[in-house]
Each structure stands twice: as C-alpha cells, then as structure tokens.
Design a protein around this motif. Structure first.
Motif, PDB file in Angstrom:
ATOM      1  N   PHE A   1      40.138  31.538  45.305  1.00  0.00           N
ATOM      2  CA  PHE A   1      40.001  31.477  43.850  1.00  0.00           C
ATOM      3  C   PHE A   1      40.721  32.650  43.189  1.00  0.00           C
ATOM      4  CE2 PHE A   1      37.674  32.759  39.999  1.00  0.00           C
ATOM      5  CZ  PHE A   1      37.866  31.630  39.223  1.00  0.00           C
ATOM      6  N   LEU A   2      40.667  33.812  43.839  1.00  0.00           N
ATOM      7  CA  LEU A   2      41.306  35.012  43.297  1.00  0.00           C
ATOM      8  C   LEU A   2      42.785  35.102  43.684  1.00  0.00           C
ATOM      9  CD1 LEU A   2      38.430  37.586  43.947  1.00  0.00           C
ATOM     10  CD2 LEU A   2      39.028  36.475  41.772  1.00  0.00           C
ATOM     11  N   ASP A   3      43.341  33.990  44.177  1.00  0.00           N
ATOM     12  CA  ASP A   3      44.739  33.909  44.604  1.00  0.00           C
ATOM     13  C   ASP A   3      45.066  34.863  45.749  1.00  0.00           C
ATOM     14  OD1 ASP A   3      45.360  31.888  42.794  1.00  0.00           O
ATOM     15  OD2 ASP A   3      45.971  33.301  41.220  1.00  0.00           O
ATOM     16  N   GLY A   4      44.083  35.127  46.585  1.00  0.00           N
ATOM     17  CA  GLY A   4      44.296  35.966  47.757  1.00  0.00           C
ATOM     18  C   GLY A   4      44.495  35.105  48.991  1.00  0.00           C
TER      19      GLY A   4
ATOM     20  N   HIS B   1      38.289  43.968  50.025  1.00  0.00           N
ATOM     21  CA  HIS B   1      36.871  44.065  50.389  1.00  0.00           C
ATOM     22  C   HIS B   1      36.324  42.715  50.842  1.00  0.00           C
ATOM     23  CE1 HIS B   1      35.124  48.096  49.579  1.00  0.00           C
ATOM     24  NE2 HIS B   1      36.323  48.273  49.064  1.00  0.00           N
ATOM     25  N   LEU B   2      36.713  41.650  50.163  1.00  0.00           N
ATOM     26  CA  LEU B   2      36.257  40.316  50.555  1.00  0.00           C
ATOM     27  C   LEU B   2      36.733  39.985  51.965  1.00  0.00           C
ATOM     28  CD1 LEU B   2      36.790  38.375  47.214  1.00  0.00           C
ATOM     29  CD2 LEU B   2      34.590  38.888  48.304  1.00  0.00           C
ATOM     30  N   ASN B   3      37.954  40.351  52.294  1.00  0.00           N
ATOM     31  CA  ASN B   3      38.465  40.107  53.648  1.00  0.00           C
ATOM     32  C   ASN B   3      37.745  40.968  54.692  1.00  0.00           C
ATOM     33  OD1 ASN B   3      40.441  37.983  53.965  1.00  0.00           O
ATOM     34  ND2 ASN B   3      41.704  39.125  52.516  1.00  0.00           N
TER      35      ASN B   3
ATOM     36  N   MET C   1      43.186  32.130  39.399  1.00  0.00           N
ATOM     37  CA  MET C   1      42.988  33.373  38.689  1.00  0.00           C
ATOM     38  C   MET C   1      43.365  34.531  39.610  1.00  0.00           C
ATOM     39  SD  MET C   1      39.406  34.772  37.169  1.00  0.00           S
ATOM     40  CE  MET C   1      38.915  36.253  38.009  1.00  0.00           C
ATOM     41  N   LYS C   2      44.225  35.381  39.164  1.00  0.00           N
ATOM     42  CA  LYS C   2      44.658  36.518  39.971  1.00  0.00           C
ATOM     43  C   LYS C   2      43.574  37.590  39.974  1.00  0.00           C
ATOM     44  CE  LYS C   2      47.345  39.184  42.339  1.00  0.00           C
ATOM     45  NZ  LYS C   2      46.991  39.220  43.730  1.00  0.00           N
ATOM     46  N   GLY C   3      43.074  37.883  41.149  1.00  0.00           N
ATOM     47  CA  GLY C   3      42.029  38.884  41.295  1.00  0.00           C
ATOM     48  C   GLY C   3      42.587  40.232  41.691  1.00  0.00           C
TER      49      GLY C   3
ATOM     50  N   ASP D   1      34.644  42.513  38.077  1.00  0.00           N
ATOM     51  CA  ASP D   1      34.662  41.164  38.644  1.00  0.00           C
ATOM     52  C   ASP D   1      33.215  40.747  38.908  1.00  0.00           C
ATOM     53  OD1 ASP D   1      34.870  38.851  40.151  1.00  0.00           O
ATOM     54  OD2 ASP D   1      36.523  39.589  41.399  1.00  0.00           O
ATOM     55  N   ASN D   2      32.572  40.246  37.867  1.00  0.00           N
ATOM     56  CA  ASN D   2      31.151  39.897  37.980  1.00  0.00           C
ATOM     57  C   ASN D   2      30.915  38.661  38.833  1.00  0.00           C
ATOM     58  OD1 ASN D   2      30.152  42.075  36.460  1.00  0.00           O
ATOM     59  ND2 ASN D   2      30.699  41.043  34.570  1.00  0.00           N
ATOM     60  N   GLY D   3      31.867  37.750  38.889  1.00  0.00           N
ATOM     61  CA  GLY D   3      31.725  36.585  39.751  1.00  0.00           C
ATOM     62  C   GLY D   3      31.638  36.983  41.208  1.00  0.00           C
ATOM     63  N   THR D   4      32.515  37.891  41.611  1.00  0.00           N
ATOM     64  CA  THR D   4      32.482  38.391  42.983  1.00  0.00           C
ATOM     65  C   THR D   4      31.215  39.202  43.216  1.00  0.00           C
ATOM     66  OG1 THR D   4      34.892  38.378  43.191  1.00  0.00           O
ATOM     67  CG2 THR D   4      33.684  39.835  44.679  1.00  0.00           C
ATOM     68  N   ARG D   5      30.844  40.011  42.242  1.00  0.00           N
ATOM     69  CA  ARG D   5      29.610  40.792  42.368  1.00  0.00           C
ATOM     70  C   ARG D   5      28.413  39.875  42.619  1.00  0.00           C
ATOM     71  NH1 ARG D   5      27.232  42.279  37.202  1.00  0.00           N
ATOM     72  NH2 ARG D   5      26.476  40.189  37.593  1.00  0.00           N
ATOM     73  N   ASP D   6      28.319  38.795  41.845  1.00  0.00           N
ATOM     74  CA  ASP D   6      27.197  37.858  42.012  1.00  0.00           C
ATOM     75  C   ASP D   6      27.204  37.212  43.398  1.00  0.00           C
ATOM     76  OD1 ASP D   6      26.446  38.460  39.416  1.00  0.00           O
ATOM     77  OD2 ASP D   6      27.196  36.578  38.562  1.00  0.00           O
ATOM     78  N   LEU D   7      28.387  36.806  43.864  1.00  0.00           N
ATOM     79  CA  LEU D   7      28.502  36.212  45.199  1.00  0.00           C
ATOM     80  C   LEU D   7      28.065  37.208  46.266  1.00  0.00           C
ATOM     81  CD1 LEU D   7      29.441  34.109  47.303  1.00  0.00           C
ATOM     82  CD2 LEU D   7      31.711  35.158  47.135  1.00  0.00           C
TER      83      LEU D   7
END
Length: 155
Positions: A64-67, A10-12, A1-3, A113-119
């Motif tokens: 997962f976000l194709d990053g 931010h994740l990095n 899934m392209k994020g 991006d609620n999946g990332t928010r939850d993580l």
C-alpha cells in the motif's frame, strides 16, 4: 500511496521477525505433536497461524505504501530440544518482537503515518497476548513441575 522509506524499512524488519516466528513456532508445534503433546501442539500451531496473519498484514501495508516486501530475510531461529527450552526461546523471541513493534510505532508516529501506527499497535497487542500465554506456561511448569505439566499436555 507513497510511504516513508523509514516506515517501510521498519515494516520489513517486523516482517522478517514474523516470518522467522512462523518457522520457529511451526517446528516447535510439530515437535510437540510428534511427542504426543496435543494441547501444546494446537496452542503453538495456532500462534504460528496468528504470526502468518501478521506477516500478511505487513506485506499488504508495505505494498500500500508503494514499498517492496522483503520475504527472503529470516532472523536466527532458536529451536528448543525440549518443551521448557522451546517456551523460553519463544518467550525471548516474543519479547524481542514487542520491543521492535514499540520502536516501529514510535517511528510511524514521527513520520505521521497513523494507518501504520494502528496496524502495528494491533499486532503488538497480539504479541503481548502471546508472551502472556508463554509466561503462564512457564509459571505452570515452575509451580507443578515439568512432568505434571507435560502430562496435562497429552489430553
């Protein structure tokens, strides 16, 4: 899934913080073990392992976000030369991480991006537990004195 590129950025950034924390805490844990402060060693080593799990989850989410997870970036480490300074440095680092996670949660919500928010929220909860533990240690040092505190860490 392209994020969202913004979310991946931010994740990095959070990944760099986690990888830095792993190293800083591992050095602090080993120093405590070397000095015979077994209780403190186990607690700090455990915190390092939790940070490792955080890094693993962030890497998985980025993929997962194709990053592309950037694992070569580390922030500046602040290794304390004695126990109280270690705790103060770790406190400052956890505080910085908490601010970063709150900012990244805001971005994840903006990007829907609620999946990332939850993580990120689950990791933030752990970081708040970490800072609470560190603050308790610093309070104990202030209340009972450094020598008594350290004596209790050898058991």
């Amino acid at each position: 899934m392209k994020g969202s590129d913004k979310v991946i950025e931010h994740l990095n950034a959070r990944l760099a913080e986690e990888l830095t924390a792993i190293n800083q805490y591992m050095v602090h844990a080993e120093m405590c073990e070397n000095w015979g402060y077994d209780r403190l060693y186990k607690a700090i080593e455990g915190r390092s392992m939790v940070e490792m799990k955080h890094a693993e989850k962030l890497i998985a989410r980025i993929l997962f976000l194709d990053g592309r997870p950037i694992v070569s970036n580390l922030n500046k480490m602040n290794i304390g030369a004695e126990v109280e300074l270690m705790l103060r440095n770790d406190h400052a680092y956890e505080l910085e991480a908490i601010h970063g996670y709150n900012d990244s949660i805001r971005v994840a919500v903006e990007e829907k991006d609620n999946g990332t928010r939850d993580l990120l929220q689950s990791i933030l909860d752990n970081e708040e537990e970490h800072i609470d533990w560190i603050e308790a240690q610093l309070d104990q040092i202030q209340q009972m004195g450094l020598q008594q505190y350290l004596a209790e860490q050898t058991a």
